[in-house]
Design an enzyme around this catalytic site. Structure first.
Site, PDB file in Angstrom:
ATOM      1  N   TYR A  47      35.910  50.039 -20.408  1.00 49.46           N
ATOM      2  CA  TYR A  47      35.945  49.127 -21.728  1.00 49.46           C
ATOM      3  C   TYR A  47      35.211  49.716 -22.716  1.00 49.46           C
ATOM      4  CZ  TYR A  47      35.630  45.197 -24.656  1.00 49.46           C
ATOM      5  OH  TYR A  47      35.739  44.113 -25.629  1.00 49.46           O
ATOM      6  N   VAL A  90      33.384  45.770 -35.071  1.00 50.62           N
ATOM      7  CA  VAL A  90      31.911  45.589 -35.522  1.00 50.62           C
ATOM      8  C   VAL A  90      31.456  46.852 -35.938  1.00 50.62           C
ATOM      9  CG1 VAL A  90      30.835  46.190 -33.311  1.00 50.62           C
ATOM     10  CG2 VAL A  90      29.701  44.471 -34.556  1.00 50.62           C
TER      11      VAL A  90
END
Lengths: 310, 310, 310, 310
Positions: free
Chosen positions: A194, A264
């Site tokens: 991930y 982000v």
């Protein structure tokens, strides 16, 4: 009805938003992101005919972060099928923050509400085919190469390793889902995959081109080959509409009305069926976690070109 | 690119869904609704040129229930402006049930997450101009007359009075919001207005025509007069996309992809920018509170005519 | 082993806590309480033999507020029996605020967690025998007369009426419980009864004497008559231990260890099986809603006399 | 006033509860516990003078499980002091399940509500002095040896290892607390220590003796040496009252009224200041996770000997 924007317009918009580069804040909780210069801003559009226009700092690269959730969702749908994916992860938007764990506990049955919140994205990445993190990351990168039409894309090792060391909340979410059967296998391996997926490093044009494939219903812009089945591309775009912009998804849908996914790192990827793929970038974020400059660019684009889709 | 459906197609679809009329359940918690015959089903489309087609039981009337939330939102936006409305009610979808109160307590600042859940709809109805419930209901009815092009529409007194007597949860939500300053004035008067608004009684063609005004960006189909300002019509359609179908909004967006609002009476109103207004009706509901027959009709329509908008 | 404190000690403690009278804040959200002078402080102990000692401002009266929850619980238990009361209200402490509504929604079955939070106290007051608010309030007052040995006690009409007008949150809780079947009958009548119950006006000695009956296992101090059955008196004291001091119940049990119930008027009533009834008063509250001076007095008393009961 | 029970009474009670051994369920989610025979039941009391009485299956041993939370709390208080411990863990009971994570997210500041829920117990175990899991477990065992007056006690390796492999929820809680700074260091090491602590293996008499030290205000029964400082022993007993019996703590306090801590192995340890230490055992659990036979034994004991402490 196809729409087009030209180079000159993009440059005008980039000039206009220069005054916003110091609003918002470069996030400091990911060391590798904290170093970014808020004045590095950029925009690119890849039209449905493959033509690409761009403006701003075109050399700068940035990591996909949460934008990668759309890509891993497409790949997991192709690997496991719609029924399996949505037996583990829901389809509904949520009023809770993207990193929230409370709903995993209070929902019955316990499954992450959608693939755009962290819990759901972790579950989806876990479904990508591959028996090791290396294989999974390899397949994710190959898929990105196809989407972007560029085999040079890889992940940023420093960012991946920095996030891997501090992903306590994502480990908490993953172990919770291991308890409830949503996640199988090793949590450490999942986090390895991930964090590398989130650290995939692209420039503004590559990102716009990825968006263009979604805009083009999953088809390669040049060859027309169906890289992502149409139905899966639509599923991805629907989640971009209902949950793509964190807790600002609802107001973004009202003000801008383009399917879009934010990360982000300061990037936002849009996919508009009449225009094409859109990428905007600016490292300083608003309080919801979306790029201040990116939001302004998309709002200008949507209003001036009347891109509202509903 | 304008799309059209013909009478013959509608009749075929109505025949097809006859076999689903006894799946689902006619809700029994509102006595006036419990008496409905699940075989009374209907569909109507009002194209953007004003042409109306319809099939099924065309005489039957039904109450708007939650579909009225879209209409009161449009009127409150026109009465009070966007800034005021969204200072009291949020724009974000929620993973909680439409009648939930918990988020009012845990959100900071406390405001209903959006105008499609009960708390938000109550707050919005409270903003409709008028110094008495009669005045507010009068203005809501006049607005519906304009939208539907039919001055005969009124509310069902029996349904309104039955709901007024048993709306304990809506009173609970309203008093909570009175505490937090989201709702002002008399809660009993608000409930009086709200239950009458929900009990506005229409037939299938009238509902399709209301939907068509939203589809037509707020403009009257014949005269082109802007009944609802374009921006407000878009706001309403956006909420239909992100939160129009209760807890099934996310999966509906994926499977159908048309802005739509559902009511517990068994009606669903859709608004598609290339097709027009859509109304479907069937009293038996699935477990999420949406009409079983209505969902089938919309899914067939969307897939066969490729109405997916993202 | 019976314990005793003398007048001289009380006076010393009252002198000692004078320096704390201006810590904390007199609450301003109930107008009738906002006027209180934080220097009006008092303490009284009624020993198990009936002997009463006291110090501080002995003339001043104050309303029971949440302390009345213990009294209405005792009366409801006597009126309806333990099984009925606890079929509607739980026995478990909660980590949520006393006025919280969220747990009513998320608990299954929906019942207030205990009789010391507002929702539970409203449900309990609703169970007090009587067909009108006047009858219920009359019975509550008669019961207080018996407990305090003083028939002059009544409620403060100004406080009651002021709270009745602004009890929006308690109405919200009550309507929620009406929906779920925990509360029956008129919510307005329930609020009428409840706000009068909270506004019962006592002085420091009367309050200590009420506490002494609980300390004495429900028996009248002079006659030994069982005013409250022993088992019910114990139930009440147990709730004082586990949930008597709002969100500070746990830390109070550790630091003080006396069954006690606090009210927002600044009073605290204690009941210690070896010492008797204890009342302390001081209008300025800490952030948890407990009297600053009262907490100091009880902590001194507990530590110097070793009253810790566990 | 010291109280005593005799051997003959214990045997009568054990006979009486034989009929309850097959009510409830031996938990199956911990393989090593699932094998237990529900007819292996026992009771023991160690009076404050050190005298021990016991009845039932006295040879059988069982693991402490959650009862160990009281012991690690006492040791952490001695190691780190009250201020430090309660800077990381709260003092308030909670209405949520012992394994809940939601409150960690919604509380501000984020800390576990008390040391008896899993999150709080993990945080407390993490505070036990020692630079490796072996050192920490060694210190916990030495402490248990002192309390039980028996150096032969150790942990059950099979139970510890079985729980270590399946503690996904406790890992989820621990990583969440690592994120918020409540837990420091390695989560895997914490789980290693914690599962061994829970797997400490005792017989009924050893457990009663540990309880007797708490009952005796922390002092060794024979030598009078203060093994646990009095104040810390009281803190532990208070948590046993307010949160010792999972979600049945409130009703247990009402029906039994003895400070007690329950474990999923089927054991319950009580500590009564006038009677001494109490241990009961029976593997079949009620739906709240407490031993059915154990609850009956404690209720009989409390009622017949009038042990209610409030």
């Amino acid at each position: 009805m196809r729409k087009k924007v030209n180079q000159h317009q993009l440059e005008g918009w980039i000039n206009h938003v220069q005054s916003f580069t110091h609003l918002g804040k470069v996030p400091d909780y990911i060391p590798a992101l904290a170093k970014q210069n808020p004045e590095n801003i950029a925009i690119s559009i890849v039209h449905l005919n493959g033509e690409c226009i761009k403006a701003g700092n075109l050399e700068h690269t940035f990591t996909l972060q949460s934008i990668s959730k759309v890509i891993s969702l497409a790949l997991a749908l192709m690997d496991q099928g719609e029924d399996y994916v949505f037996s583990k992860v829901g389809m509904e938007p949520t009023g809770d923050p993207f990193h929230s764990i409370a709903k995993l506990e209070t929902s019955n049955p316990s499954k992450p509400l959608n693939p755009m919140i962290n819990a759901g994205a972790l579950a989806v990445t876990n479904m990508v085919e591959g028996s090791t993190p290396d294989q999974k990351v390899g397949r994710l990168l190959s898929f990105v190469h196809e989407l972007a039409g560029d085999n040079s894309i890889t992940y940023d090792e420093e960012v991946a390793s920095s996030e891997f060391k501090t992903s306590f909340l994502n480990r908490s979410l993953s172990f919770f889902m291991k308890q409830t059967g949503v996640v199988e296998g090793s949590v450490e391996e999942l986090l390895d995959t991930y964090t590398k997926q989130c650290a995939i490093d692209v420039n503004i044009q590559q990102l716009a081109r990825i968006g263009a494939v979604f805009a083009n219903e999953g088809k390669d812009l040049e060859t027309g080959r169906q890289i992502i089945p149409q139905h899966y591309a639509r599923i991805c775009k629907t989640f971009m509409v209902t949950c793509g912009m964190y807790d600002a998804s609802g107001s973004f849908a009202i003000r801008v009305g383009i399917p879009a996914k934010s990360g982000v790192s300061g990037a936002i990827m849009g996919a508009h069926k009449d225009l094409g793929g859109i990428a905007v970038f600016g490292p300083a974020l608003d309080e919801k976690g979306n790029s201040v400059v990116g939001m302004h660019l998309l709002e200008m684009l949507a209003n001036r070109e009347d891109l509202f889709i509903f």
